[in-house]
Design a protein around this motif. Structure first.
Motif, PDB file in Angstrom:
ATOM      1  N   LEU A 197       0.838  -1.197   0.000  1.00 39.29           N
ATOM      2  CA  LEU A 197       0.000   0.000   0.000  1.00 39.29           C
ATOM      3  C   LEU A 197       0.876   1.250   0.000  1.00 39.29           C
ATOM      4  O   LEU A 197       0.659   2.169  -0.783  1.00 39.29           O
TER       5      LEU A 197
ATOM      6  N   GLN B 234      -7.735   2.630  -1.601  1.00 37.05           N
ATOM      7  CA  GLN B 234      -6.605   2.521  -2.538  1.00 37.05           C
ATOM      8  C   GLN B 234      -6.311   1.047  -2.843  1.00 37.05           C
ATOM      9  O   GLN B 234      -6.118   0.662  -4.002  1.00 37.05           O
TER      10      GLN B 234
ATOM     11  N   ASN C  80      -6.837  -1.455  -6.471  1.00 37.26           N
ATOM     12  CA  ASN C  80      -5.896  -2.415  -7.068  1.00 37.26           C
ATOM     13  C   ASN C  80      -6.578  -3.741  -7.361  1.00 37.26           C
ATOM     14  O   ASN C  80      -6.363  -4.352  -8.408  1.00 37.26           O
ATOM     15  N   THR C  81      -7.421  -4.159  -6.443  1.00 34.71           N
ATOM     16  CA  THR C  81      -8.149  -5.413  -6.644  1.00 34.71           C
ATOM     17  C   THR C  81      -9.132  -5.293  -7.807  1.00 34.71           C
ATOM     18  O   THR C  81      -9.260  -6.203  -8.625  1.00 34.71           O
TER      19      THR C  81
ATOM     20  N   HIS D 232      -8.802  -3.366 -10.403  1.00 32.00           N
ATOM     21  CA  HIS D 232      -8.051  -3.367 -11.662  1.00 32.00           C
ATOM     22  C   HIS D 232      -7.557  -4.762 -12.032  1.00 32.00           C
ATOM     23  O   HIS D 232      -7.383  -5.073 -13.211  1.00 32.00           O
ATOM     24  N   HIS D 233      -7.339  -5.605 -11.062  1.00 37.97           N
ATOM     25  CA  HIS D 233      -6.998  -6.987 -11.374  1.00 37.97           C
ATOM     26  C   HIS D 233      -8.226  -7.752 -11.884  1.00 37.97           C
ATOM     27  O   HIS D 233      -8.145  -8.458 -12.874  1.00 37.97           O
TER      28      HIS D 233
ATOM     29  N   LYS E 118     -11.464   7.334  -6.623  1.00 34.56           N
ATOM     30  CA  LYS E 118     -10.406   8.272  -7.019  1.00 34.56           C
ATOM     31  C   LYS E 118      -9.255   7.560  -7.732  1.00 34.56           C
ATOM     32  O   LYS E 118      -8.574   8.154  -8.563  1.00 34.56           O
ATOM     33  N   HIS E 119      -9.045   6.291  -7.410  1.00 30.55           N
ATOM     34  CA  HIS E 119      -7.908   5.561  -7.973  1.00 30.55           C
ATOM     35  C   HIS E 119      -8.268   4.691  -9.177  1.00 30.55           C
ATOM     36  O   HIS E 119      -7.411   4.001  -9.713  1.00 30.55           O
ATOM     37  N   LEU E 120      -9.547   4.730  -9.609  1.00 32.39           N
ATOM     38  CA  LEU E 120      -9.992   3.819 -10.667  1.00 32.39           C
ATOM     39  C   LEU E 120      -9.886   4.410 -12.064  1.00 32.39           C
ATOM     40  O   LEU E 120     -10.047   5.620 -12.258  1.00 32.39           O
ATOM     41  N   LEU E 121      -9.662   3.540 -13.048  1.00 33.16           N
ATOM     42  CA  LEU E 121      -9.802   3.899 -14.454  1.00 33.16           C
ATOM     43  C   LEU E 121     -11.226   4.378 -14.701  1.00 33.16           C
ATOM     44  O   LEU E 121     -12.165   3.864 -14.084  1.00 33.16           O
ATOM     45  N   PRO E 122     -11.395   5.329 -15.629  1.00 37.57           N
ATOM     46  CA  PRO E 122     -12.736   5.864 -15.882  1.00 37.57           C
ATOM     47  C   PRO E 122     -13.811   4.795 -16.075  1.00 37.57           C
ATOM     48  O   PRO E 122     -14.885   4.890 -15.487  1.00 37.57           O
ATOM     49  N   PHE E 123     -13.521   3.729 -16.849  1.00 39.49           N
ATOM     50  CA  PHE E 123     -14.633   2.807 -17.123  1.00 39.49           C
ATOM     51  C   PHE E 123     -15.035   1.929 -15.949  1.00 39.49           C
ATOM     52  O   PHE E 123     -15.996   1.181 -16.039  1.00 39.49           O
ATOM     53  N   PHE E 124     -14.297   1.992 -14.843  1.00 35.26           N
ATOM     54  CA  PHE E 124     -14.729   1.276 -13.635  1.00 35.26           C
ATOM     55  C   PHE E 124     -15.525   2.173 -12.687  1.00 35.26           C
ATOM     56  O   PHE E 124     -16.149   1.683 -11.739  1.00 35.26           O
ATOM     57  N   LYS E 125     -15.481   3.470 -12.914  1.00 37.47           N
ATOM     58  CA  LYS E 125     -16.026   4.398 -11.918  1.00 37.47           C
ATOM     59  C   LYS E 125     -17.535   4.201 -11.715  1.00 37.47           C
ATOM     60  O   LYS E 125     -18.273   3.982 -12.659  1.00 37.47           O
TER      61      LYS E 125
ATOM     62  N   ILE F 208      -4.836 -12.071 -17.442  1.00 44.79           N
ATOM     63  CA  ILE F 208      -4.795 -13.003 -16.308  1.00 44.79           C
ATOM     64  C   ILE F 208      -5.459 -14.319 -16.687  1.00 44.79           C
ATOM     65  O   ILE F 208      -6.600 -14.336 -17.151  1.00 44.79           O
TER      66      ILE F 208
ATOM     67  N   GLY G 197      -7.933  -7.468 -15.541  1.00 40.03           N
ATOM     68  CA  GLY G 197      -6.573  -7.487 -16.078  1.00 40.03           C
ATOM     69  C   GLY G 197      -6.029  -6.123 -16.423  1.00 40.03           C
ATOM     70  O   GLY G 197      -5.283  -5.965 -17.381  1.00 40.03           O
ATOM     71  N   GLU G 198      -6.381  -5.115 -15.674  1.00 39.24           N
ATOM     72  CA  GLU G 198      -5.815  -3.773 -15.891  1.00 39.24           C
ATOM     73  C   GLU G 198      -4.767  -3.483 -14.818  1.00 39.24           C
ATOM     74  O   GLU G 198      -4.796  -2.431 -14.163  1.00 39.24           O
TER      75      GLU G 198
ATOM     76  N   THR H  62      -2.900  -0.316 -11.396  1.00 38.25           N
ATOM     77  CA  THR H  62      -2.839  -0.432  -9.943  1.00 38.25           C
ATOM     78  C   THR H  62      -1.940   0.690  -9.420  1.00 38.25           C
ATOM     79  O   THR H  62      -1.065   1.183 -10.137  1.00 38.25           O
TER      80      THR H  62
ATOM     81  N   VAL I 131      -5.202   9.428 -13.171  1.00 38.41           N
ATOM     82  CA  VAL I 131      -5.021   9.103 -11.752  1.00 38.41           C
ATOM     83  C   VAL I 131      -3.537   9.218 -11.392  1.00 38.41           C
ATOM     84  O   VAL I 131      -2.659   9.050 -12.238  1.00 38.41           O
TER      85      VAL I 131
ATOM     86  N   HIS J 256      -2.613 -11.453  -5.123  1.00 40.38           N
ATOM     87  CA  HIS J 256      -3.994 -11.675  -5.560  1.00 40.38           C
ATOM     88  C   HIS J 256      -4.187 -13.099  -6.073  1.00 40.38           C
ATOM     89  O   HIS J 256      -5.161 -13.760  -5.729  1.00 40.38           O
TER      90      HIS J 256
END
Lengths: 323, 323
Positions: free
Chosen positions: A171, A250, A254-255, A257-258, A287-294, B149, B164-165, B169, B182, B258
């Motif tokens: 982290l 935060q 990360n999770t 995005h995986h 705040k930490h996500l790519l636009p298409f996950f928001k 992944i 898989g992005e 992260t 970001v 993960h």
């Protein structure tokens, strides 16, 4: 004849076990001390005595039941091998062939083992808030931070059987010393213990002698005391929840995005604080996500009953056929 | 009759396509410019002309082939919907129903789409270094950082189709601005572009006017120039690889925690530097891992041929039946 399974949760101090029916109801439960010294064979014999007593008691009191298997949640439990491997919080050192040893007592039962967080994920999917979900993750916040990952309706074990250790993702590079010896892991910030560390960091930083927490020693302080102080409006305690949520968010990003999950469930003591921790976690994750996950991924409280979750999750392992 | 599939890789500048046999051999390939303006229907018509010509040419020159399907790799390609959604590097804006549009030209063929990194993962599993592996991850290092992944032999798409992005992260909280807006994402450090940024950071930090890189403007510098300078022993250039590897290793450790993969494959330009980047990545990953993961996870170079990887990976999509 009613079908049921045995669920066993092995913790550092207590081992809790119960008989669980096909709907996730705990028909009876019991507990015993996890031994302080590593007499594994004796422990398993004692465990089987408790199991047999429970089965007898249920058979006497209700309809006839047929026990179809035993599911076990344990720290560092490996689903593939059935072993508990180098669990730091248990007295059983090295590699313990737990399932193999249980088999000597119950040769005809299906016996499955995994770690406690994975068991919670399965419990959540079968009996909790994740019913019908095929892709989700659960984070269990306690002394440490565990996690269980479901992809396409199956628990992810990975190649070695140890997937889902999100508590040990980095982290803060070079940050706090984690219990595992690595610097900056999420667990060192977002566990109940992490919250205590945060409280003391904030007390120091602000020299906050007026805080309710300033009267309490390091060894006395726990997440519950911080929560009670937060309810009274203590600024340091409120800040602990805010910062814990931000850090957690935060890590959750990360999770996401995986795995692109439908939802992330939070389980454990600190989640009692509800909005105090969910709101900053959600905000920070976004705040930490790519636009298409928001604004797509839900952060939800676990729907498993706190006292029963570990047993119920472990029992459900028996129904999950995976290789 | 020999079976084969069409593999198409849509990039910001070029679209490369080829006919690939069942062993992963590229029988013929071709390319065209990806349009600078968003005329999607015209583009698909042009694409079908190139496809038909390729098929004709192969039919004339070799044995008869039967085309069984079309696999497409594209930025922000969504496997579930067959759409390309808000791809920042393409001129097609918004949501493009790519598979649906291709179907009007090839109604009888199986047509599958995903993003380029996912396609690489499938290619690696079917024809590359991951043959026989059921749990692994691939990181593609280029202008950005993509990843794919594989869990239990299947590609992980997740709930929304965008799993898989890993390039997005968080590596350094509050760190460099990522292309997605970001702060601190891995891609801003470990991509070829990230390496250029690192070079300029190091030049500034050390005021390293003696470095070979100090003679080159920001817009001229690229990963290849840094690599050549490193081969000549330039201290800044060598340091760029070391730092890139260290950052990457930190990110890979998060992925290991993960997913517990058997191996992580690295693909793309910067991996040409071999030990210069693999050694610090391996060392840094190990440093951030839980004890029971240490010295178990391989970091391997992709075994796909650089020029063909995208086509071969995309073509293999046709054989992966997943829902």
């Amino acid at each position: 004849m009613k079908k049921a399974t045995i669920g066993i949760d092995i913790g550092g101090t207590n081992t809790v076990l119960g008989i669980v029916d096909m709907k996730g109801n705990v028909l009876t439960k019991n507990s015993m001390l996890t031994p302080k010294h590593g007499e594994i064979d004796l422990f398993i014999t004692d465990l089987s005595v408790v199991i047999n007593k429970m089965v007898e008691s249920v058979r006497h009191s209700t309809v006839e039941i047929e026990i179809t298997g035993i599911g076990i949640g344990a720290p560092n439990g490996n689903y593939y091998t059935g072993n508990i491997e180098y669990a730091p919080n248990l007295s059983f050192k090295g590699v313990i062939h737990f399932v193999e040893k249980m088999k000597t007592h119950y040769p005809d039962l299906k016996i499955k083992l995994t770690n406690d967080a994975n068991a919670s994920a399965i419990g959540e999917m079968m009996y909790g808030g994740a019913k019908g979900m095929k892709n989700f993750v659960i984070f269990t916040l306690g002394t440490g931070v565990g996690s269980g990952i479901i992809v396409n309706g199956n628990l992810v074990y990975g190649h070695e059987g140890f997937a889902g250790e999100c508590g040990h993702t980095v982290l803060i590079p070079g940050g706090r010393l984690c219990g595992c010896g690595v610097l900056g892991h999420l667990e060192a910030y977002c566990s109940a213990t992490g919250m205590k560390r945060t409280a003391f960091e904030l007390l120091s930083y602000y020299n906050a002698s007026e805080s309710l927490l300033a009267k309490i020693s390091y060894n006395e302080l726990d997440a519950k005391i911080i929560y009670e102080a937060a309810l009274k409006g203590d600024r340091i305690a409120l800040d602990v929840f805010k910062k814990t949520g931000e850090w957690l968010g935060q890590g959750l990003a990360n999770t996401v995005h995986h795995l692109s999950p439908e939802a992330i469930f939070l389980f454990g003591g600190p989640t009692v604080a509800a909005d105090l921790i969910f709101n900053p976690a959600k905000e920070s994750m976004e705040k930490h996500l790519l636009p298409f996950f928001k604004n797509k991924i839900k952060i939800l409280p676990s729907q498993l009953k706190h006292g029963d979750a570990a047993i119920v999750g472990a029992s459900a392992l028996v129904f999950m056929e995976q290789d």
